[in-house]
Design an enzyme around this catalytic site. Sequence first.
Site, PDB file in Angstrom:
ATOM      1  N   LYS A   7       0.890  -0.970   0.203  1.00  0.00           N
ATOM      2  CA  LYS A   7       0.430  -0.064   0.174  1.00  0.00           C
ATOM      3  C   LYS A   7       0.635   1.473  -0.416  1.00  0.00           C
ATOM      4  CE  LYS A   7      -1.195  -2.171   3.078  1.00  0.00           C
ATOM      5  NZ  LYS A   7      -1.579  -2.405   4.940  1.00  0.00           N
ATOM      6  N   GLY A  37       0.016   4.906  -0.064  1.00  0.00           N
ATOM      7  CA  GLY A  37      -1.382   5.757   0.515  1.00  0.00           C
ATOM      8  C   GLY A  37      -1.682   6.111  -1.106  1.00  0.00           C
ATOM      9  N   ALA A  38      -2.345   7.428  -0.986  1.00  0.00           N
ATOM     10  CA  ALA A  38      -2.797   8.438  -1.813  1.00  0.00           C
ATOM     11  C   ALA A  38      -2.055   7.818  -3.813  1.00  0.00           C
ATOM     12  CB  ALA A  38      -2.500   9.716  -2.331  1.00  0.00           C
ATOM     13  N   ALA A  63      -6.327   3.869   7.882  1.00  0.00           N
ATOM     14  CA  ALA A  63      -6.514   3.483   6.376  1.00  0.00           C
ATOM     15  C   ALA A  63      -5.810   2.419   5.374  1.00  0.00           C
ATOM     16  CB  ALA A  63      -5.336   4.594   5.758  1.00  0.00           C
ATOM     17  N   ASP A  84      -5.454  -0.238   7.738  1.00  0.00           N
ATOM     18  CA  ASP A  84      -5.705  -1.053   8.592  1.00  0.00           C
ATOM     19  C   ASP A  84      -7.555  -1.525   7.973  1.00  0.00           C
ATOM     20  OD1 ASP A  84      -4.340  -1.281  10.678  1.00  0.00           O
ATOM     21  OD2 ASP A  84      -5.374   0.038  11.936  1.00  0.00           O
TER      22      ASP A  84
HETATM   23  P1  ADP Z   1      -1.196   3.425   6.229  1.00  0.00           P
HETATM   24  O1  ADP Z   1      -2.302   3.586   7.626  1.00  0.00           O
HETATM   25  O2  ADP Z   1      -1.577   1.930   6.876  1.00  0.00           O
HETATM   26  O3  ADP Z   1       0.052   4.211   6.586  1.00  0.00           O
HETATM   27  P2  ADP Z   1      -1.369   3.445   3.355  1.00  0.00           P
HETATM   28  O4  ADP Z   1      -1.303   5.119   4.078  1.00  0.00           O
HETATM   29  O5  ADP Z   1      -0.332   3.455   2.336  1.00  0.00           O
HETATM   30  O6  ADP Z   1      -1.524   2.860   5.336  1.00  0.00           O
HETATM   31  O7  ADP Z   1      -2.802   3.882   3.083  1.00  0.00           O
HETATM   32  C1  ADP Z   1      -3.964   2.090   2.642  1.00  0.00           C
HETATM   33  C2  ADP Z   1      -4.603   2.503   1.343  1.00  0.00           C
HETATM   34  O8  ADP Z   1      -5.534   3.533   2.120  1.00  0.00           O
HETATM   35  C3  ADP Z   1      -4.069   2.948   0.547  1.00  0.00           C
HETATM   36  O9  ADP Z   1      -3.432   2.067  -0.653  1.00  0.00           O
HETATM   37  C4  ADP Z   1      -5.284   3.909  -0.582  1.00  0.00           C
HETATM   38  O10 ADP Z   1      -6.157   2.369  -1.034  1.00  0.00           O
HETATM   39  C5  ADP Z   1      -5.862   4.531   0.802  1.00  0.00           C
HETATM   40  N1  ADP Z   1      -5.175   5.835   1.164  1.00  0.00           N
HETATM   41  C6  ADP Z   1      -4.096   6.115   1.828  1.00  0.00           C
HETATM   42  N2  ADP Z   1      -4.549   7.653   1.828  1.00  0.00           N
HETATM   43  C7  ADP Z   1      -5.301   7.783   0.430  1.00  0.00           C
HETATM   44  C8  ADP Z   1      -5.109   9.024   0.277  1.00  0.00           C
HETATM   45  N3  ADP Z   1      -4.895  10.136   0.559  1.00  0.00           N
HETATM   46  N4  ADP Z   1      -6.770   9.381  -0.363  1.00  0.00           N
HETATM   47  C9  ADP Z   1      -6.661   8.076  -1.183  1.00  0.00           C
HETATM   48  N5  ADP Z   1      -6.602   6.615  -0.556  1.00  0.00           N
HETATM   49  C10 ADP Z   1      -5.503   7.135   0.159  1.00  0.00           C
END
Ligand code: ADP
Length: 306
Positions: free
Chosen positions: A226, A228-229, A257, A259
């Site tokens: 994963k 994030g965005a 996000a 989890d």
């Molecule tokens: P964690 O909370 O473990 O750090 P991530 O930040 O990688 O995980 O986010 C997990 C998932 O949540 C991403 O794969 C995406 O689908 C979604 N996500 C996280 N941040 C964003 C964002 N700013 N905009 C859109 N989707 C997001």
Amino acid sequence: MGGRFLSIGECMVELSQAGDNLLRKGFAGDTFNTAWYARACLSRDWSVDYFTALGDDPLSEEMLAFIKQADIGTDAVTRIPGGTPGLYLINLKNGERTFSYWRGMSAARQLAADADHLRRTMDAADLIYFSGITLAVLATPAQVETFLSELRRARAAGKIVAFDPNIRQRLWANKDVMLQTITDGARAASMVMPSFDDEATNFGDASVEVTIERYRSLGVANIVVKDGAAGATLDFEGVRSFAPAHEVSDVVDTTSAGDSFNGAFLARLLSGATPQDAAAFAAKAAATVIGHHGALISPDLLPLVG
Ligand code: ADP
């Protein structure tokens, strides 16, 4: 065809600011959050269970009641006489959230103390989910070894063993031990679901590609990174695919996000979706979660399966 989803780790008491020097009490924790979202996204022929150790104090009772009320099974939860749950406080200053933790004495640290009980609990499950936080809180290296060997046994018995490294440096006394234990956790798993940020910071990975290759070289068959965005990259039995993030116009709170992505992804996968479809759904679910306050949003707010 249903089955049993088992998540293992530490659920904590969450205290957040409620104005006027008041604190609001809730319950959350990475593996519990994932169980919450898996429950929300799985049909009723699947049961979702949470396994941890709790104390015998009123807070432990309240937490159990909260978990049960979410339709998440607690039958296997171990009770430690005189124990209490871990606790954290969300500090809010100028819109910035910071966290204070009291979890050194948490009963959850004893969750792997009884190997036979752990084995019976895993035996009853079809999928077992755990995280780097689960490993970090275990009380002793011997308990880490017990936990990992039971996971290896479950994996050898054909169960899905899913692991989110969720690397939190402050939970580990020693960086080498942290990296080694996370690596051992991945070796015990059939599926690893890391966040690229964590992997880059702690393992020094220069790209998502490097993260995937590192876990593949440990023998992990299925990997979801994963980012994030920037979306999620999948490698399932060597088949690569990419799931873009769902656009969020107003990011309110990114807690949970990863989890929620994991819970929604695993739920869809268990329901027969392809990894690609499961990841597209999970991206939508995670986008909804970060558009609302708190780690646990009402299942009614989540996107419909379909
Ligand atoms: P964690 O909370 O473990 O750090 P991530 O930040 O990688 O995980 O986010 C997990 C998932 O949540 C991403 O794969 C995406 O689908 C979604 N996500 C996280 N941040 C964003 C964002 N700013 N905009 C859109 N989707 C997001």
